[in-house]
Design a protein around this motif. Structure first.
Motif, PDB file in Angstrom:
ATOM      1  N   LEU A  58      27.940  69.633  -2.354  1.00  0.00           N
ATOM      2  CA  LEU A  58      28.711  70.142  -1.225  1.00  0.00           C
ATOM      3  C   LEU A  58      29.901  69.226  -0.966  1.00  0.00           C
ATOM      4  O   LEU A  58      29.738  68.129  -0.437  1.00  0.00           O
ATOM      5  CB  LEU A  58      27.858  70.247   0.044  1.00  0.00           C
ATOM      6  CG  LEU A  58      28.595  70.842   1.252  1.00  0.00           C
ATOM      7  CD1 LEU A  58      28.926  72.311   1.010  1.00  0.00           C
ATOM      8  CD2 LEU A  58      27.770  70.708   2.533  1.00  0.00           C
ATOM      9  N   ALA A  60      32.729  67.870   1.212  1.00  0.00           N
ATOM     10  CA  ALA A  60      32.894  67.955   2.664  1.00  0.00           C
ATOM     11  C   ALA A  60      33.576  66.698   3.193  1.00  0.00           C
ATOM     12  O   ALA A  60      33.558  65.635   2.569  1.00  0.00           O
ATOM     13  CB  ALA A  60      31.535  68.143   3.344  1.00  0.00           C
ATOM     14  N   THR A  68      33.781  69.666   7.743  1.00  0.00           N
ATOM     15  CA  THR A  68      34.443  70.809   7.125  1.00  0.00           C
ATOM     16  C   THR A  68      34.244  70.751   5.618  1.00  0.00           C
ATOM     17  O   THR A  68      34.401  69.701   4.995  1.00  0.00           O
ATOM     18  CB  THR A  68      35.951  70.817   7.428  1.00  0.00           C
ATOM     19  OG1 THR A  68      36.156  70.804   8.838  1.00  0.00           O
ATOM     20  CG2 THR A  68      36.611  72.060   6.840  1.00  0.00           C
ATOM     21  N   SER A  69      33.901  71.905   5.033  1.00  0.00           N
ATOM     22  CA  SER A  69      33.764  71.989   3.580  1.00  0.00           C
ATOM     23  C   SER A  69      34.810  72.971   3.032  1.00  0.00           C
ATOM     24  O   SER A  69      34.585  74.160   3.009  1.00  0.00           O
ATOM     25  CB  SER A  69      32.364  72.464   3.209  1.00  0.00           C
ATOM     26  OG  SER A  69      32.218  72.542   1.809  1.00  0.00           O
ATOM     27  N   GLY A  77      32.312  74.826   0.185  1.00  0.00           N
ATOM     28  CA  GLY A  77      31.016  75.470   0.038  1.00  0.00           C
ATOM     29  C   GLY A  77      30.168  74.825  -1.045  1.00  0.00           C
ATOM     30  O   GLY A  77      30.637  74.010  -1.847  1.00  0.00           O
ATOM     31  N   TRP A  94      19.476  74.294   3.022  1.00  0.00           N
ATOM     32  CA  TRP A  94      20.261  74.439   4.243  1.00  0.00           C
ATOM     33  C   TRP A  94      19.782  73.561   5.401  1.00  0.00           C
ATOM     34  O   TRP A  94      20.579  72.835   5.998  1.00  0.00           O
ATOM     35  CB  TRP A  94      20.326  75.913   4.643  1.00  0.00           C
ATOM     36  CG  TRP A  94      21.595  76.228   5.365  1.00  0.00           C
ATOM     37  CD1 TRP A  94      21.766  76.288   6.715  1.00  0.00           C
ATOM     38  CD2 TRP A  94      22.880  76.475   4.794  1.00  0.00           C
ATOM     39  NE1 TRP A  94      23.078  76.567   7.016  1.00  0.00           N
ATOM     40  CE2 TRP A  94      23.776  76.693   5.850  1.00  0.00           C
ATOM     41  CE3 TRP A  94      23.344  76.539   3.484  1.00  0.00           C
ATOM     42  CZ2 TRP A  94      25.117  76.971   5.646  1.00  0.00           C
ATOM     43  CZ3 TRP A  94      24.676  76.809   3.278  1.00  0.00           C
ATOM     44  CH2 TRP A  94      25.552  77.026   4.351  1.00  0.00           C
ATOM     45  N   LEU A 109      29.742  72.634  11.839  1.00  0.00           N
ATOM     46  CA  LEU A 109      30.154  72.714  10.446  1.00  0.00           C
ATOM     47  C   LEU A 109      31.109  73.883  10.268  1.00  0.00           C
ATOM     48  O   LEU A 109      30.817  75.007  10.683  1.00  0.00           O
ATOM     49  CB  LEU A 109      28.932  72.924   9.543  1.00  0.00           C
ATOM     50  CG  LEU A 109      29.212  73.280   8.072  1.00  0.00           C
ATOM     51  CD1 LEU A 109      29.876  72.101   7.349  1.00  0.00           C
ATOM     52  CD2 LEU A 109      27.922  73.679   7.353  1.00  0.00           C
ATOM     53  N   TYR A 111      32.682  76.009   7.361  1.00  0.00           N
ATOM     54  CA  TYR A 111      32.249  76.240   5.977  1.00  0.00           C
ATOM     55  C   TYR A 111      33.147  77.280   5.327  1.00  0.00           C
ATOM     56  O   TYR A 111      33.273  78.402   5.814  1.00  0.00           O
ATOM     57  CB  TYR A 111      30.792  76.719   5.995  1.00  0.00           C
ATOM     58  CG  TYR A 111      30.127  76.807   4.643  1.00  0.00           C
ATOM     59  CD1 TYR A 111      29.446  75.723   4.106  1.00  0.00           C
ATOM     60  CD2 TYR A 111      30.164  77.990   3.922  1.00  0.00           C
ATOM     61  CE1 TYR A 111      28.814  75.811   2.875  1.00  0.00           C
ATOM     62  CE2 TYR A 111      29.543  78.090   2.683  1.00  0.00           C
ATOM     63  CZ  TYR A 111      28.865  76.996   2.172  1.00  0.00           C
ATOM     64  OH  TYR A 111      28.246  77.088   0.945  1.00  0.00           O
ATOM     65  N   ASP A 126      24.837  81.110  -0.539  1.00  0.00           N
ATOM     66  CA  ASP A 126      25.213  80.403   0.687  1.00  0.00           C
ATOM     67  C   ASP A 126      25.587  81.362   1.815  1.00  0.00           C
ATOM     68  O   ASP A 126      25.370  81.056   2.997  1.00  0.00           O
ATOM     69  CB  ASP A 126      26.352  79.421   0.425  1.00  0.00           C
ATOM     70  CG  ASP A 126      27.582  80.060  -0.204  1.00  0.00           C
ATOM     71  OD1 ASP A 126      27.492  81.207  -0.689  1.00  0.00           O
ATOM     72  OD2 ASP A 126      28.635  79.398  -0.217  1.00  0.00           O
ATOM     73  N   LEU A 130      24.117  81.219   5.570  1.00  0.00           N
ATOM     74  CA  LEU A 130      24.968  81.179   6.754  1.00  0.00           C
ATOM     75  C   LEU A 130      24.490  82.193   7.793  1.00  0.00           C
ATOM     76  O   LEU A 130      24.340  81.874   8.984  1.00  0.00           O
ATOM     77  CB  LEU A 130      26.415  81.483   6.372  1.00  0.00           C
ATOM     78  CG  LEU A 130      27.241  80.370   5.739  1.00  0.00           C
ATOM     79  CD1 LEU A 130      28.500  80.952   5.122  1.00  0.00           C
ATOM     80  CD2 LEU A 130      27.593  79.295   6.759  1.00  0.00           C
ATOM     81  N   SER A 309      36.219  81.754   6.443  1.00  0.00           N
ATOM     82  CA  SER A 309      35.758  80.468   6.958  1.00  0.00           C
ATOM     83  C   SER A 309      34.756  80.768   8.068  1.00  0.00           C
ATOM     84  O   SER A 309      34.964  81.646   8.901  1.00  0.00           O
ATOM     85  CB  SER A 309      36.950  79.675   7.518  1.00  0.00           C
ATOM     86  OG  SER A 309      36.519  78.434   8.045  1.00  0.00           O
TER      87      SER A 309
END
Length: 315
Positions: A58, A60, A68-69, A77, A94, A109, A111, A126, A130, A309
């Motif tokens: 990941l 980030a 933030t990724s 992500g 997760w 977060l 993402y 993913d 989420l 996002s």
């Protein structure tokens, strides 16, 4: 299964995994991510399975209490291996991720999953994670993408300008004159938007030297060799992404942007690429659509792919 925060000792493992991933692009190699390490506090994670094999990555960064990724990339992500993690393993990863970031003091977060056109194999585990963890949409940008395997063609005006450019001897070629193009780009962005490129000239020189096969400049020139227009592309597997484009005043007057893009569409199609991503046309985090810019991208055959996002609470 367990997670480790990335550190430079893991660079070889990280890069090796990126090279075989089913949804990574060259933007996730550490040499690319770390060029702006002075502006972002890295908090990337490496997931390992029960046999201590890398399972997922990941990318980030953390700023205050927000992770933030990735804040310095177009998307982020979880980066997944060629066969795993599957959805069951992702659902295990997760909560470990959320706990790791809570321990860093993060409360939220942001993402940004890798858009599906960059996937070598389906990789949207993913997105389900989420949803199951209460994420909400934070923003949506719309990119105009050409499917190079489809029969979608450019508009009649683009074809006319392309044929006119051919008759007038406009040449399209790869170029190493990165500095001249970046100066042109900087002037144009300042004139039109009072903005500057995301990358400085020194940063782009560095990245080009590190990834010469992935970062390629194409230019349209007169028969005398004068640059009229340039397009800097990122080559990401089966996808070519238009990262920057700029024209001189003479190039804009003669619609040379139409000439170079029509030529590149045909070249990339002939070379076997799947998609040509012309980029987004949004302002204010996606709330505003630059209609003039998006109409231009549509004229080349571009159709919408969302750069989403998401926001998820870690508390």
């Amino acid at each position: 299964m367990h997670l480790l925060r990335y550190n430079p000792q893991l660079k070889s493992d990280w890069d090796g995994f990126v090279s075989t991933s089913r949804n990574a692009t060259f933007l996730f190699y550490r040499d690319y991510m770390d060029y702006h390490s002075d502006r972002f506090c890295d908090c990337s994670l490496v997931a390992y399975d029960d046999k201590d094999r890398v399972l997922a990555l990941l990318p980030a960064a953390i700023d205050g209490d927000v992770v933030t990724s990735h804040g310095g990339l177009s998307y982020g992500g979880w980066i997944l291996g060629p066969k795993s993690p599957d959805i069951l393993q992702m659902m295990q990863i997760w909560p470990l991720m959320m706990r790791a970031y809570r321990l860093l003091g993060a409360r939220e977060l942001i993402y940004r999953p890798v858009p599906h056109i960059y996937h070598k194999y389906p990789s949207e585990e993913d997105l389900y994670a989420l949803y199951r963890n209460g994420a909400t949409v934070d923003r949506v940008l719309i990119s105009s993408v050409i499917d190079l395997r489809s029969p979608v063609v450019c508009s009649s005006s683009v074809k006319w300008h392309f044929n006119k450019g051919r008759r007038e001897g406009i040449m399209i070629s790869q170029s190493d004159d990165l500095d001249s193009f970046l100066v042109l780009l900087s002037v144009r962005l300042d004139e039109r938007y009072s903005a500057v490129p995301v990358h400085t000239i020194d940063e782009m020189r560095l990245l080009k030297s590190l990834f010469p096969d992935n970062i390629v400049l194409y230019v349209a020139t007169t028969s005398a060799g004068d640059m009229l227009c340039g397009v800097l592309v990122y080559v990401c597997g089966d996808v070519v992404k238009s990262q920057y484009a700029a024209s001189t005043s003479l190039g804009r007057e003669h619609h040379i942007n139409d000439v170079i893009n029509a030529e590149l569409i045909q070249r990339f199609r002939d070379e076997g690429y799947r998609y040509f991503d012309l980029g987004t046309a949004n302002e204010d985090g996606g709330k505003v659509l630059n209609e003039g810019l998006v109409k231009q991208k549509i004229s080349f055959g571009g159709r919408g792919v969302a750069y989403n996002s998401y926001k998820i609470s870690l508390s």
